[in-house]
Design a protein around this motif. Structure first.
Motif, mmCIF file in Angstrom:
data_model
loop_
_atom_site.group_PDB
_atom_site.id
_atom_site.type_symbol
_atom_site.label_atom_id
_atom_site.label_comp_id
_atom_site.label_asym_id
_atom_site.label_seq_id
_atom_site.Cartn_x
_atom_site.Cartn_y
_atom_site.Cartn_z
ATOM 1 N N GLY A 36 -32.173 10.272 -24.017
ATOM 2 C CA GLY A 36 -32.134 11.443 -22.747
ATOM 3 C C GLY A 36 -32.184 10.949 -21.296
ATOM 4 O O GLY A 36 -31.679 11.638 -20.487
ATOM 5 N N GLU A 93 -34.006 11.224 -28.039
ATOM 6 C CA GLU A 93 -33.865 12.471 -28.640
ATOM 7 C C GLU A 93 -35.302 13.160 -28.354
ATOM 8 O O GLU A 93 -35.887 13.838 -28.924
ATOM 9 C CB GLU A 93 -34.093 12.536 -30.330
ATOM 10 C CG GLU A 93 -32.539 11.979 -30.777
ATOM 11 C CD GLU A 93 -31.332 13.049 -30.659
ATOM 12 O OE1 GLU A 93 -31.639 13.921 -30.019
ATOM 13 O OE2 GLU A 93 -30.302 12.396 -30.928
ATOM 14 N N ARG A 94 -35.741 13.199 -26.796
ATOM 15 C CA ARG A 94 -36.810 13.784 -26.632
ATOM 16 C C ARG A 94 -36.673 14.419 -25.110
ATOM 17 O O ARG A 94 -36.468 13.820 -24.267
ATOM 18 C CB ARG A 94 -37.793 12.736 -26.486
ATOM 19 C CG ARG A 94 -39.521 13.323 -25.918
ATOM 20 C CD ARG A 94 -40.220 12.334 -25.976
ATOM 21 N NE ARG A 94 -41.704 12.712 -25.680
ATOM 22 C CZ ARG A 94 -42.153 13.151 -24.651
ATOM 23 N NH1 ARG A 94 -41.269 13.608 -23.470
ATOM 24 N NH2 ARG A 94 -43.451 13.832 -24.406
ATOM 25 N N LYS A 95 -36.731 15.802 -25.341
ATOM 26 C CA LYS A 95 -36.504 16.655 -24.047
ATOM 27 C C LYS A 95 -37.779 16.562 -23.268
ATOM 28 O O LYS A 95 -38.795 16.267 -23.655
ATOM 29 C CB LYS A 95 -36.106 18.002 -24.300
ATOM 30 C CG LYS A 95 -37.048 18.894 -24.981
ATOM 31 C CD LYS A 95 -36.465 20.346 -25.341
ATOM 32 C CE LYS A 95 -37.532 21.133 -25.927
ATOM 33 N NZ LYS A 95 -36.954 22.460 -26.096
ATOM 34 N N THR A 153 -39.597 16.450 -18.875
ATOM 35 C CA THR A 153 -39.411 16.308 -17.299
ATOM 36 C C THR A 153 -40.063 15.026 -17.068
ATOM 37 O O THR A 153 -41.117 14.918 -17.249
ATOM 38 C CB THR A 153 -40.064 17.443 -16.622
ATOM 39 O OG1 THR A 153 -39.399 18.866 -16.981
ATOM 40 C CG2 THR A 153 -39.864 17.367 -15.065
ATOM 41 N N VAL A 170 -34.577 16.734 -18.849
ATOM 42 C CA VAL A 170 -33.783 16.506 -20.053
ATOM 43 C C VAL A 170 -33.782 17.626 -20.761
ATOM 44 O O VAL A 170 -34.988 18.059 -21.105
ATOM 45 C CB VAL A 170 -34.164 14.925 -20.581
ATOM 46 C CG1 VAL A 170 -33.377 14.878 -22.101
ATOM 47 C CG2 VAL A 170 -34.132 13.892 -19.831
ATOM 48 N N THR A 171 -32.505 18.130 -21.099
ATOM 49 C CA THR A 171 -32.649 19.268 -22.014
ATOM 50 C C THR A 171 -32.131 18.933 -23.342
ATOM 51 O O THR A 171 -31.541 17.847 -23.464
ATOM 52 C CB THR A 171 -31.764 20.332 -21.402
ATOM 53 O OG1 THR A 171 -30.507 19.861 -21.132
ATOM 54 C CG2 THR A 171 -32.305 21.022 -19.944
ATOM 55 N N ALA A 172 -32.068 19.918 -24.274
ATOM 56 C CA ALA A 172 -31.582 19.545 -25.525
ATOM 57 C C ALA A 172 -30.956 20.853 -25.990
ATOM 58 O O ALA A 172 -31.393 22.064 -25.751
ATOM 59 C CB ALA A 172 -32.636 19.221 -26.396
ATOM 60 N N VAL A 198 -30.660 15.709 -27.351
ATOM 61 C CA VAL A 198 -30.857 15.935 -26.031
ATOM 62 C C VAL A 198 -29.420 15.651 -25.529
ATOM 63 O O VAL A 198 -28.587 15.090 -25.824
ATOM 64 C CB VAL A 198 -31.772 14.902 -25.529
ATOM 65 C CG1 VAL A 198 -33.149 15.200 -26.214
ATOM 66 C CG2 VAL A 198 -31.248 13.567 -25.734
ATOM 67 N N THR A 199 -29.372 16.038 -24.034
ATOM 68 C CA THR A 199 -28.468 16.056 -23.138
ATOM 69 C C THR A 199 -28.637 14.751 -22.261
ATOM 70 O O THR A 199 -29.751 15.030 -21.492
ATOM 71 C CB THR A 199 -27.990 17.099 -22.339
ATOM 72 O OG1 THR A 199 -27.490 18.272 -23.293
ATOM 73 C CG2 THR A 199 -26.709 16.911 -21.463
ATOM 74 N N GLU A 241 -29.266 12.405 -19.403
ATOM 75 C CA GLU A 241 -29.101 12.303 -17.892
ATOM 76 C C GLU A 241 -28.943 11.009 -17.389
ATOM 77 O O GLU A 241 -29.693 10.146 -17.240
ATOM 78 C CB GLU A 241 -30.500 12.982 -17.268
ATOM 79 C CG GLU A 241 -30.756 14.543 -17.696
ATOM 80 C CD GLU A 241 -29.852 15.507 -16.795
ATOM 81 O OE1 GLU A 241 -29.406 15.271 -15.866
ATOM 82 O OE2 GLU A 241 -29.349 16.387 -17.634
#
Length: 126
Positions: free
Chosen positions: A38, A83-85, A87, A107-109, A114-115, A117
């Motif tokens: 992430g 693999e952990r979304k 803030t 960090v979003t998923a 996750v995507t 950052e």
């Protein structure tokens, strides 16, 4: 003749059931086996823009969760929040540099991963 009617009725019921199922189908999503971080953090010296190396500790916090990011030589990137979304607030400590604390990084998923950052932080000499 009787068995032909039964087969026809069962076929018709099967067809109706399939049509009903198709109306609720969602698009099939196939995820990869890749492990995605992430956070990807790079550090540069503020005055020279040169990459920083040496004794560096980067900690990412999200509420009660805390993780020390891992270094990946030779590019001096630090990775974490696998693999952990969430803030994250990132704190960087390095020899001869002022401690750096980031603004929140979200960090979003998606359905699979996750995507990442990616951030580059500039550190100031003490």
């Amino acid at each position: 003749m009787k068995s032909l009617k039964i087969i026809a009725i069962l076929s018709f019921l099967f067809f109706l059931n399939r049509c009903e199922d198709n109306s609720n189908d969602k698009e099939l999503i196939i995820c990869t086996q890749n492990f995605v971080y992430g956070l990807a953090i790079n550090l540069t010296e503020k005055t020279t823009a040169n990459p920083i190396n040496g004794n560096i500790i980067i900690v990412a916090k999200d509420g009660n969760y805390e993780e020390t990011l891992e270094n990946s030589d030779p590019n001096m990137s630090f990775y974490g929040a696998g693999e952990r979304k969430g803030t994250y607030i990132v704190t960087v400590t390095a020899d001869n540099y002022k401690t750096f604390v980031s603004e929140p990084i979200i960090v979003t998923a998606d359905e699979c991963h996750v995507t990442t950052e990616k951030r580059t932080f500039e550190l100031e000499l003490k």
